[in-house]
Scaffold this motif. Structure first.
Motif, PDB file in Angstrom:
ATOM      1  N   GLY B  45      16.140-142.551 -44.222  1.00 19.55           N
ATOM      2  CA  GLY B  45      17.159-141.519 -43.972  1.00 19.55           C
ATOM      3  C   GLY B  45      16.643-140.137 -44.342  1.00 19.55           C
ATOM      4  O   GLY B  45      16.853-139.165 -43.590  1.00 19.55           O
ATOM      5  N   VAL B  46      15.958-140.055 -45.467  1.00 19.27           N
ATOM      6  CA  VAL B  46      15.395-138.755 -45.906  1.00 19.27           C
ATOM      7  C   VAL B  46      14.379-138.260 -44.882  1.00 19.27           C
ATOM      8  O   VAL B  46      14.368-137.083 -44.493  1.00 19.27           O
ATOM      9  N   ARG B  47      13.549-139.204 -44.412  1.00 14.63           N
ATOM     10  CA  ARG B  47      12.541-138.849 -43.417  1.00 14.63           C
ATOM     11  C   ARG B  47      13.202-138.348 -42.130  1.00 14.63           C
ATOM     12  O   ARG B  47      12.812-137.317 -41.571  1.00 14.63           O
ATOM     13  N   ALA B  48      14.258-139.108 -41.690  1.00 14.49           N
ATOM     14  CA  ALA B  48      14.954-138.739 -40.452  1.00 14.49           C
ATOM     15  C   ALA B  48      15.598-137.368 -40.581  1.00 14.49           C
ATOM     16  O   ALA B  48      15.560-136.563 -39.630  1.00 14.49           O
ATOM     17  N   LEU B  50      14.605-134.950 -42.481  1.00 17.00           N
ATOM     18  CA  LEU B  50      13.555-133.925 -42.476  1.00 17.00           C
ATOM     19  C   LEU B  50      13.014-133.695 -41.059  1.00 17.00           C
ATOM     20  O   LEU B  50      12.598-132.587 -40.722  1.00 17.00           O
ATOM     21  N   GLU B  51      13.049-134.776 -40.245  1.00 17.17           N
ATOM     22  CA  GLU B  51      12.578-134.665 -38.861  1.00 17.17           C
ATOM     23  C   GLU B  51      13.699-134.218 -37.923  1.00 17.17           C
ATOM     24  O   GLU B  51      13.516-134.209 -36.701  1.00 17.17           O
ATOM     25  N   LYS B  52      14.861-133.917 -38.531  1.00 20.74           N
ATOM     26  CA  LYS B  52      16.040-133.460 -37.784  1.00 20.74           C
ATOM     27  C   LYS B  52      16.518-134.496 -36.781  1.00 20.74           C
ATOM     28  O   LYS B  52      16.983-134.171 -35.694  1.00 20.74           O
ATOM     29  N   SER B  53      16.300-135.769 -37.094  1.00 22.47           N
ATOM     30  CA  SER B  53      16.775-136.821 -36.178  1.00 22.47           C
ATOM     31  C   SER B  53      17.708-137.790 -36.901  1.00 22.47           C
ATOM     32  O   SER B  53      17.800-138.965 -36.551  1.00 22.47           O
ATOM     33  N   PHE B  54      18.353-137.304 -37.968  1.00 24.14           N
ATOM     34  CA  PHE B  54      19.220-138.166 -38.787  1.00 24.14           C
ATOM     35  C   PHE B  54      20.496-138.531 -38.032  1.00 24.14           C
ATOM     36  O   PHE B  54      21.146-137.667 -37.465  1.00 24.14           O
ATOM     37  N   ASP B  55      20.777-139.840 -38.036  1.00 21.14           N
ATOM     38  CA  ASP B  55      22.010-140.322 -37.401  1.00 21.14           C
ATOM     39  C   ASP B  55      22.769-141.127 -38.463  1.00 21.14           C
ATOM     40  O   ASP B  55      22.277-142.162 -38.946  1.00 21.14           O
ATOM     41  N   GLY B  56      23.945-140.652 -38.820  1.00 22.47           N
ATOM     42  CA  GLY B  56      24.736-141.285 -39.877  1.00 22.47           C
ATOM     43  C   GLY B  56      25.032-142.743 -39.611  1.00 22.47           C
ATOM     44  O   GLY B  56      24.908-143.589 -40.507  1.00 22.47           O
ATOM     45  N   ALA B  57      25.401-143.061 -38.377  1.00 22.10           N
ATOM     46  CA  ALA B  57      25.769-144.446 -38.032  1.00 22.10           C
ATOM     47  C   ALA B  57      24.560-145.369 -38.173  1.00 22.10           C
ATOM     48  O   ALA B  57      24.657-146.471 -38.753  1.00 22.10           O
ATOM     49  N   VAL B  58      23.409-144.902 -37.662  1.00 23.49           N
ATOM     50  CA  VAL B  58      22.182-145.713 -37.765  1.00 23.49           C
ATOM     51  C   VAL B  58      21.822-145.914 -39.241  1.00 23.49           C
ATOM     52  O   VAL B  58      21.478-147.020 -39.676  1.00 23.49           O
ATOM     53  N   PHE B  59      21.965-144.844 -40.015  1.00 22.58           N
ATOM     54  CA  PHE B  59      21.623-144.891 -41.434  1.00 22.58           C
ATOM     55  C   PHE B  59      22.511-145.893 -42.183  1.00 22.58           C
ATOM     56  O   PHE B  59      22.010-146.790 -42.886  1.00 22.58           O
ATOM     57  N   LEU B  60      23.817-145.744 -41.960  1.00 22.64           N
ATOM     58  CA  LEU B  60      24.763-146.631 -42.667  1.00 22.64           C
ATOM     59  C   LEU B  60      24.575-148.090 -42.262  1.00 22.64           C
ATOM     60  O   LEU B  60      24.475-148.974 -43.112  1.00 22.64           O
ATOM     61  N   PHE B  97       6.219-147.072 -48.000  1.00 25.83           N
ATOM     62  CA  PHE B  97       5.082-146.180 -48.250  1.00 25.83           C
ATOM     63  C   PHE B  97       4.787-145.297 -47.040  1.00 25.83           C
ATOM     64  O   PHE B  97       4.404-144.135 -47.198  1.00 25.83           O
ATOM     65  N   GLN B  98       5.025-145.855 -45.845  1.00 29.49           N
ATOM     66  CA  GLN B  98       4.854-145.033 -44.633  1.00 29.49           C
ATOM     67  C   GLN B  98       5.840-143.866 -44.651  1.00 29.49           C
ATOM     68  O   GLN B  98       5.464-142.711 -44.403  1.00 29.49           O
ATOM     69  N   ASN B  99       7.102-144.182 -44.945  1.00 27.79           N
ATOM     70  CA  ASN B  99       8.135-143.136 -44.992  1.00 27.79           C
ATOM     71  C   ASN B  99       7.793-142.088 -46.044  1.00 27.79           C
ATOM     72  O   ASN B  99       7.917-140.888 -45.784  1.00 27.79           O
ATOM     73  N   ILE B 100       7.346-142.566 -47.217  1.00 30.15           N
ATOM     74  CA  ILE B 100       7.004-141.624 -48.286  1.00 30.15           C
ATOM     75  C   ILE B 100       5.843-140.728 -47.832  1.00 30.15           C
ATOM     76  O   ILE B 100       5.851-139.513 -48.069  1.00 30.15           O
ATOM     77  N   ALA B 101       4.869-141.334 -47.143  1.00 32.81           N
ATOM     78  CA  ALA B 101       3.712-140.557 -46.667  1.00 32.81           C
ATOM     79  C   ALA B 101       4.160-139.495 -45.669  1.00 32.81           C
ATOM     80  O   ALA B 101       3.730-138.327 -45.745  1.00 32.81           O
ATOM     81  N   VAL B 102       5.062-139.885 -44.741  1.00 29.44           N
ATOM     82  CA  VAL B 102       5.554-138.929 -43.729  1.00 29.44           C
ATOM     83  C   VAL B 102       6.333-137.807 -44.410  1.00 29.44           C
ATOM     84  O   VAL B 102       6.141-136.610 -44.085  1.00 29.44           O
ATOM     85  N   ILE B 103       7.205-138.181 -45.361  1.00 30.64           N
ATOM     86  CA  ILE B 103       8.002-137.173 -46.089  1.00 30.64           C
ATOM     87  C   ILE B 103       7.061-136.191 -46.786  1.00 30.64           C
ATOM     88  O   ILE B 103       7.258-134.972 -46.753  1.00 30.64           O
ATOM     89  N   ARG B 104       6.025-136.745 -47.402  1.00 29.37           N
ATOM     90  CA  ARG B 104       5.069-135.894 -48.132  1.00 29.37           C
ATOM     91  C   ARG B 104       4.407-134.902 -47.179  1.00 29.37           C
ATOM     92  O   ARG B 104       4.304-133.711 -47.467  1.00 29.37           O
ATOM     93  N   ARG B 105       3.974-135.416 -45.998  1.00 30.42           N
ATOM     94  CA  ARG B 105       3.298-134.545 -45.021  1.00 30.42           C
ATOM     95  C   ARG B 105       4.235-133.438 -44.531  1.00 30.42           C
ATOM     96  O   ARG B 105       3.840-132.273 -44.417  1.00 30.42           O
ATOM     97  N   ILE B 106       5.470-133.845 -44.215  1.00 29.92           N
ATOM     98  CA  ILE B 106       6.439-132.853 -43.717  1.00 29.92           C
ATOM     99  C   ILE B 106       6.644-131.758 -44.766  1.00 29.92           C
ATOM    100  O   ILE B 106       6.628-130.560 -44.446  1.00 29.92           O
ATOM    101  N   LEU B 107       6.813-132.185 -46.034  1.00 30.49           N
ATOM    102  CA  LEU B 107       7.031-131.194 -47.102  1.00 30.49           C
ATOM    103  C   LEU B 107       5.819-130.289 -47.273  1.00 30.49           C
ATOM    104  O   LEU B 107       5.950-129.071 -47.440  1.00 30.49           O
ATOM    105  N   PHE B 108       4.610-130.891 -47.174  1.00 29.13           N
ATOM    106  CA  PHE B 108       3.382-130.085 -47.287  1.00 29.13           C
ATOM    107  C   PHE B 108       3.304-129.061 -46.152  1.00 29.13           C
ATOM    108  O   PHE B 108       2.949-127.897 -46.357  1.00 29.13           O
TER     109      PHE B 108
END
Lengths: 240, 118
Positions: B45-48, B50-60, B97-108
């Motif tokens: 969800g955090v990754r989504a 950050l990528e501006k593709s967050f969908d509440g229904a999908v997340f829940l 770990f993939q999600n964490i890696a993507v989040i890290r890259r986006i933040l960087f």
């Protein structure tokens, strides 16, 4: 954002539940630890006793060595040795603080169907139980109706042809009142009698149980054992 | 608004401590795997977002569905005598770990863009 907040709350709750549900030190583990600790303490105490015994034996050995060639000294050492062994075997009378327990039938006590008359049927077991509890809790010497209990002693209930049972201590018949005299730690002995509710149980069986405490230094005297020794009737077979 | 999920987490932990709910040790492993699935969903969800593709229904739905399926998988594994929960552990672990890696890259990348602008 609210969905993430809600999910975070659920996640936090799950994490807390999981962490608080972790098995603590279970009673079984704790119990085995306590058992081990008790065993260790017992072993250490036993080691101390054995060390003392070794020191005593060594002292005696030194005494024998020192009296080598001197008949008088050797005789004295042997007499001392014989006296020690005799005392340890229960052949010598002992005096000291102690308690006496007197048990006697009393039909005037309330009749409880489940218990009444049981003492006559199981007096050997009941008295053995009391004696064992006393020995386990500070008693150093015990006699029943003047019969000293030693390692080869017996407490038996012998039934005759007429259906009457007689209690025998060291194979000597004894009759009521049964008087158990015990020399030792008065507090411990009293405590175990209270904890085991000896008086209450005996009263339920319509038996009077009178406990007299003798805390003074020579409060109670337990006679020595005078019965036959193990080698009296049976002799070892020497094959050599 | 980043403080809201953090507040939610604190509230959840507080509720957990206050209610003092415990689960039998036998079910502890199911909850562990469910927590792993939940963590995977949260990081997804955090990754989504950050990528501006967050969908509440999908997340829940992902949160509850993944959590339940992970616990169910562990349960079935116990019944069959096969450590099926390992499949969930590996799958969620890798994704986590993939999600964490993507989040890290986006933040960087964001930090890098800010530095370039300034």
């Amino acid at each position: 954002m609210w969905s993430v907040t809600g999910i975070s709350a659920v996640l936090g709750f799950m994490l807390t539940v999981q962490i608080t549900s972790k098995p603590q030190a279970s009673p079984a583990v704790l119990s085995s630890y306590l058992d081990l600790r008790t065993q260790l303490l017992e072993q250490m105490q036993q080691q101390q006793v054995l060390d003392k015994e070794i020191a005593k034996e060594n002292a005696q050995l030194d005494q024998f060595k020192a009296s080598n060639g001197n008949t008088e000294d050797l005789k004295k050492a042997l007499e001392n040795d014989a006296q020690t062994v005799s005392a340890e075997a229960g052949m010598m009378p002992l005096a000291g603080p102690g308690i006496s327990i007197s048990i006697q039938d009393n039909p005037n006590l309330p009749f409880v169907a489940d218990y009444a008359g049981k003492f006559q049927q199981y007096s050997d077991q009941e008295i053995s139980q009391i004696v064992n509890d006393l020995f386990a809790n500070g008693a150093k010497a015990i006699s029943i109706n003047g019969q000293r209990l030693v390692t080869t002693s017996s407490i038996r209930l012998v039934s005759g042809l007429g259906g009457f049972s007689t209690l025998q201590i060291n194979t000597y018949p004894v009759s009521m009142p049964y008087v158990i005299s015990a020399v030792g730690n008065v507090d411990l002995m009293q405590a175990v009698i209270n904890v085991k509710q000896v008086v209450t149980l005996l009263n339920l069986m319509q038996e009077d149980c009178l406990i007299t405490v003798h805390p003074e230094a020579n409060g109670i005297t337990v006679p020595g054992y005078h019965g036959p020794l193990p080698g009296t009737w049976a002799k070892e077979v020497n094959h050599s | 608004m980043i403080w809201l999920p953090v507040l939610g987490l604190i509230v959840g932990v507080a509720i957990g401590f206050v209610t003092n709910v415990t689960i039998p040790i036998a079910y502890s492993s199911y909850l562990s795997i469910a927590i792993l699935a939940a963590l995977d969903t949260v990081f997804g969800g955090v990754r989504a977002s950050l990528e501006k593709s967050f969908d509440g229904a999908v997340f829940l739905s992902g949160f509850f569905f993944n959590t339940l399926v992970a616990a169910l998988l562990a349960y079935i594994g116990v019944q069959l005598g096969v450590d099926l929960y390992l499949a969930a552990v590996v799958a969620f672990g890798v994704r986590l770990f993939q999600n964490i890696a993507v989040i890290r890259r986006i933040l960087f990348n964001r930090v890098g863009h800010r530095h370039q602008r300034s």
